[in-house]
Design a protein around this motif. Sequence first.
Motif, PDB file in Angstrom:
ATOM      1  N   LEU A   1      40.410 -16.262 -21.483  1.00  0.00           N
ATOM      2  CA  LEU A   1      40.117 -15.063 -22.272  1.00  0.00           C
ATOM      3  C   LEU A   1      38.684 -15.052 -22.767  1.00  0.00           C
ATOM      4  O   LEU A   1      38.074 -14.006 -22.956  1.00  0.00           O
ATOM      5  CB  LEU A   1      41.091 -14.963 -23.459  1.00  0.00           C
ATOM      6  N   SER A   2      38.096 -16.181 -22.941  1.00  0.00           N
ATOM      7  CA  SER A   2      36.712 -16.278 -23.413  1.00  0.00           C
ATOM      8  C   SER A   2      35.746 -16.551 -22.285  1.00  0.00           C
ATOM      9  O   SER A   2      34.615 -16.981 -22.505  1.00  0.00           O
ATOM     10  CB  SER A   2      36.586 -17.409 -24.444  1.00  0.00           C
ATOM     11  N   GLY A   3      36.157 -16.248 -21.025  1.00  0.00           N
ATOM     12  CA  GLY A   3      35.306 -16.556 -19.889  1.00  0.00           C
ATOM     13  C   GLY A   3      34.024 -15.723 -19.906  1.00  0.00           C
ATOM     14  O   GLY A   3      33.988 -14.577 -20.367  1.00  0.00           O
ATOM     15  N   ALA A   4      32.955 -16.275 -19.362  1.00  0.00           N
ATOM     16  CA  ALA A   4      31.651 -15.587 -19.347  1.00  0.00           C
ATOM     17  C   ALA A   4      31.648 -14.514 -18.276  1.00  0.00           C
ATOM     18  O   ALA A   4      32.315 -14.652 -17.243  1.00  0.00           O
ATOM     19  CB  ALA A   4      30.540 -16.594 -19.084  1.00  0.00           C
ATOM     20  N   ALA A   5      30.914 -13.446 -18.509  1.00  0.00           N
ATOM     21  CA  ALA A   5      30.783 -12.366 -17.540  1.00  0.00           C
ATOM     22  C   ALA A   5      29.916 -12.843 -16.388  1.00  0.00           C
ATOM     23  O   ALA A   5      29.024 -13.683 -16.562  1.00  0.00           O
ATOM     24  CB  ALA A   5      30.165 -11.144 -18.193  1.00  0.00           C
ATOM     25  N   PRO A   6      30.189 -12.312 -15.186  1.00  0.00           N
ATOM     26  CA  PRO A   6      29.364 -12.696 -14.041  1.00  0.00           C
ATOM     27  C   PRO A   6      27.965 -12.102 -14.160  1.00  0.00           C
ATOM     28  O   PRO A   6      27.756 -11.074 -14.821  1.00  0.00           O
ATOM     29  CB  PRO A   6      30.133 -12.110 -12.860  1.00  0.00           C
ATOM     30  N   THR A   7      27.018 -12.748 -13.506  1.00  0.00           N
ATOM     31  CA  THR A   7      25.648 -12.221 -13.437  1.00  0.00           C
ATOM     32  C   THR A   7      25.196 -12.264 -11.997  1.00  0.00           C
ATOM     33  O   THR A   7      25.577 -13.165 -11.247  1.00  0.00           O
ATOM     34  CB  THR A   7      24.675 -13.033 -14.301  1.00  0.00           C
ATOM     35  N   ILE A   8      24.410 -11.255 -11.625  1.00  0.00           N
ATOM     36  CA  ILE A   8      23.827 -11.214 -10.279  1.00  0.00           C
ATOM     37  C   ILE A   8      22.366 -11.581 -10.398  1.00  0.00           C
ATOM     38  O   ILE A   8      21.593 -10.948 -11.161  1.00  0.00           O
ATOM     39  CB  ILE A   8      23.983  -9.838  -9.630  1.00  0.00           C
ATOM     40  N   ALA A   9      21.961 -12.593  -9.606  1.00  0.00           N
ATOM     41  CA  ALA A   9      20.552 -12.998  -9.612  1.00  0.00           C
ATOM     42  C   ALA A   9      19.803 -12.352  -8.463  1.00  0.00           C
ATOM     43  O   ALA A   9      18.650 -11.914  -8.636  1.00  0.00           O
ATOM     44  CB  ALA A   9      20.438 -14.511  -9.531  1.00  0.00           C
ATOM     45  N   SER A  10      20.438 -12.222  -7.309  1.00  0.00           N
ATOM     46  CA  SER A  10      19.744 -11.657  -6.155  1.00  0.00           C
ATOM     47  C   SER A  10      20.740 -11.245  -5.096  1.00  0.00           C
ATOM     48  O   SER A  10      21.910 -11.633  -5.129  1.00  0.00           O
ATOM     49  CB  SER A  10      18.758 -12.665  -5.565  1.00  0.00           C
ATOM     50  N   LEU A  11      20.201 -10.432  -4.151  1.00  0.00           N
ATOM     51  CA  LEU A  11      20.957 -10.049  -2.967  1.00  0.00           C
ATOM     52  C   LEU A  11      20.275 -10.654  -1.745  1.00  0.00           C
ATOM     53  O   LEU A  11      19.062 -10.890  -1.746  1.00  0.00           O
ATOM     54  CB  LEU A  11      21.023  -8.536  -2.829  1.00  0.00           C
ATOM     55  N   SER A  12      21.048 -10.871  -0.688  1.00  0.00           N
ATOM     56  CA  SER A  12      20.429 -11.430   0.519  1.00  0.00           C
ATOM     57  C   SER A  12      19.423 -10.455   1.118  1.00  0.00           C
ATOM     58  O   SER A  12      18.514 -10.859   1.846  1.00  0.00           O
ATOM     59  CB  SER A  12      21.514 -11.775   1.543  1.00  0.00           C
ATOM     60  N   THR A  13      19.546  -9.167   0.801  1.00  0.00           N
ATOM     61  CA  THR A  13      18.539  -8.166   1.162  1.00  0.00           C
ATOM     62  C   THR A  13      18.608  -7.061   0.115  1.00  0.00           C
ATOM     63  O   THR A  13      19.695  -6.753  -0.389  1.00  0.00           O
ATOM     64  CB  THR A  13      18.792  -7.596   2.572  1.00  0.00           C
ATOM     65  N   ASP A  14      17.465  -6.507  -0.211  1.00  0.00           N
ATOM     66  CA  ASP A  14      17.491  -5.435  -1.218  1.00  0.00           C
ATOM     67  C   ASP A  14      17.230  -4.079  -0.612  1.00  0.00           C
ATOM     68  O   ASP A  14      17.145  -3.084  -1.321  1.00  0.00           O
ATOM     69  CB  ASP A  14      16.483  -5.707  -2.347  1.00  0.00           C
ATOM     70  N   SER A  15      17.099  -4.023   0.733  1.00  0.00           N
ATOM     71  CA  SER A  15      16.917  -2.717   1.373  1.00  0.00           C
ATOM     72  C   SER A  15      17.387  -2.805   2.817  1.00  0.00           C
ATOM     73  O   SER A  15      17.274  -3.848   3.465  1.00  0.00           O
ATOM     74  CB  SER A  15      15.458  -2.278   1.318  1.00  0.00           C
ATOM     75  N   VAL A  16      17.908  -1.661   3.278  1.00  0.00           N
ATOM     76  CA  VAL A  16      18.332  -1.523   4.675  1.00  0.00           C
ATOM     77  C   VAL A  16      17.953  -0.126   5.124  1.00  0.00           C
ATOM     78  O   VAL A  16      17.647   0.755   4.300  1.00  0.00           O
ATOM     79  CB  VAL A  16      19.842  -1.746   4.840  1.00  0.00           C
ATOM     80  N   THR A  17      18.016   0.092   6.424  1.00  0.00           N
ATOM     81  CA  THR A  17      17.641   1.389   6.977  1.00  0.00           C
ATOM     82  C   THR A  17      18.896   2.214   7.212  1.00  0.00           C
ATOM     83  O   THR A  17      19.898   1.708   7.737  1.00  0.00           O
ATOM     84  CB  THR A  17      16.888   1.204   8.297  1.00  0.00           C
ATOM     85  N   ALA A  18      18.838   3.466   6.808  1.00  0.00           N
ATOM     86  CA  ALA A  18      19.960   4.376   7.011  1.00  0.00           C
ATOM     87  C   ALA A  18      20.274   4.477   8.501  1.00  0.00           C
ATOM     88  O   ALA A  18      19.371   4.492   9.338  1.00  0.00           O
ATOM     89  CB  ALA A  18      19.648   5.750   6.434  1.00  0.00           C
ATOM     90  N   GLY A  19      21.590   4.517   8.808  1.00  0.00           N
ATOM     91  CA  GLY A  19      22.008   4.616  10.201  1.00  0.00           C
ATOM     92  C   GLY A  19      22.059   3.277  10.913  1.00  0.00           C
ATOM     93  O   GLY A  19      22.340   3.220  12.111  1.00  0.00           O
ATOM     94  N   GLY A  20      21.838   2.193  10.180  1.00  0.00           N
ATOM     95  CA  GLY A  20      21.847   0.872  10.804  1.00  0.00           C
ATOM     96  C   GLY A  20      23.256   0.344  11.040  1.00  0.00           C
ATOM     97  O   GLY A  20      24.258   0.960  10.676  1.00  0.00           O
ATOM     98  N   ALA A  21      23.302  -0.827  11.648  1.00  0.00           N
ATOM     99  CA  ALA A  21      24.601  -1.454  11.956  1.00  0.00           C
ATOM    100  C   ALA A  21      25.151  -2.162  10.724  1.00  0.00           C
ATOM    101  O   ALA A  21      24.435  -2.404   9.738  1.00  0.00           O
ATOM    102  CB  ALA A  21      24.419  -2.463  13.098  1.00  0.00           C
ATOM    103  N   SER A  22      26.448  -2.492  10.789  1.00  0.00           N
ATOM    104  CA  SER A  22      27.069  -3.212   9.679  1.00  0.00           C
ATOM    105  C   SER A  22      26.421  -4.585   9.532  1.00  0.00           C
ATOM    106  O   SER A  22      25.889  -5.146  10.493  1.00  0.00           O
ATOM    107  CB  SER A  22      28.576  -3.353   9.920  1.00  0.00           C
ATOM    108  N   PHE A  23      26.529  -5.157   8.315  1.00  0.00           N
ATOM    109  CA  PHE A  23      25.929  -6.472   8.085  1.00  0.00           C
ATOM    110  C   PHE A  23      26.661  -7.139   6.930  1.00  0.00           C
ATOM    111  O   PHE A  23      27.453  -6.517   6.211  1.00  0.00           O
ATOM    112  CB  PHE A  23      24.433  -6.337   7.778  1.00  0.00           C
ATOM    113  N   THR A  24      26.396  -8.433   6.763  1.00  0.00           N
ATOM    114  CA  THR A  24      27.001  -9.207   5.680  1.00  0.00           C
ATOM    115  C   THR A  24      26.018  -9.291   4.526  1.00  0.00           C
ATOM    116  O   THR A  24      24.869  -9.732   4.693  1.00  0.00           O
ATOM    117  CB  THR A  24      27.375 -10.619   6.157  1.00  0.00           C
TER     118      THR A  24
END
Length: 456
Positions: free
Chosen positions: A355-378
């Motif tokens: 119940l007292s667990g800490a909230a998650p935080t995001i430090a970074s993404l593996s990519t911060d931009s992609v091109t519209a119309g592109g293929a799927s990715f992880t």
Amino acid sequence: SATRTAGTAMTYTTTAYDAYSNTWDVTTDPGTAYTVTTSAGGVWAGSVYTSAYAGTWTVTATYQTQSSTASLAVNHAAVDHIALSPASVTRTAGTAVTYTTTAYDAYSNTWDVTTDPSTAYTITTGAGGTWAGNVYTSVNAGTWTVTATYQAKSATAGLTVNRGAPYTLTLQANPTSLVVGSSSILTATVADQFGNPVPDGTTVTFVADEGNVETPSATVNGIATSSISSTVAGTAHITATSGSPQQTTTVVFTPGAPSQIIMQASPSTLVAGSGATAAITATVSDVFGNVLSDVMLTGDTVPSTLGSVSGLGVTDAGGRAFGAWTAGSLPGSGLLRVSSGNISGTLPVTLAVPLSGAAPTIASLSTDSVTAGGASFTLIVTGTNFYIGSVIYWNGVPQTTTFINSTQLTITVPASALATPGTVNITVVNPGPAGTSNVVTLKVWTRIYLPAIFTG
């Protein structure tokens, strides 16, 4: 009167008398005729009679119509051969046969020598039994020869002794101890009161208080067989019966190899990082459900982040071992696993978010931009306070999320999500009340096509 032995001769003399007692010899007079009782047999030669058949006979001499008689007793001659009766007979073991012995001379005269002191009775060696004069009481089954001997003359008779009714029964099992699911051969040996095997086809029934037993069975040479099997561990008591006699033996069925482990945990949900424990009971049984003692058990969790398992060890007489599950630090669901060799049992368990667990935080993404119309990715999201059950949201829509560890989560972004340029808000939501992470944006850029310039 006279007495002769059969086969010997008697010479007769015939004398004639007148009224004045004058006498003269007419023995050989042609007018004198001699006869003897018709059944006496024998032969005449003038006045000489040679006897044949034993008995008391009347000899008659006839002269000129006058007759005179004399008595002749003929005794039997020396024994020529003997006969034993009955010539062939069948008896059941234990019953008696009364024999009669008759002597014959050369003229077929007979006389009873059954109880004559010089008459002896014997039977084939191995027949057993007892003699009381001319009465034989049988014992051993078989076909035997009875012999009577009188004055160096012998006669034989056949005696068949059949097996008697069941009197004794011996029951054996082989093996006497075996694993459940196997069969033990049961052998019943049945004999009459003299130890002879009972007649072929005598019925023997087999009953047991546990397991499955084949019954009835018929004897062959005094032996009947059956078998018993059981899927339940324990001691089976088997009784074989044939007529009055019966006997009981035991067969021990032992459990088979470990086949399954059934688990219980109380409770099955702990709070992550709490250090709390749950009691574990693991029961080991074979393929038929018989519990197994002295089986070594070890335990763990799948995944290992669910915590640790302690205790367990060797199962007791009830097939049980007891241990404890200690909560791990990361919330999520998985399995408690208890193993013995290549046999395992599992139980679903859950580590709840504190119940007292800490909230998650995001430090970074593996990519911060992609091109519209592109293929799927992880997309890999890196941060802190990630748990099993943490979910990545794409513009507020939950995505199927893979937990890597407490600092990494991944999702597969389909091509359809990249059709339109724009800014995507990425967040992580933990289970329970721990909350939502900060927002990190990912740009979906418009694809720009530059004009081609040609120089000539």
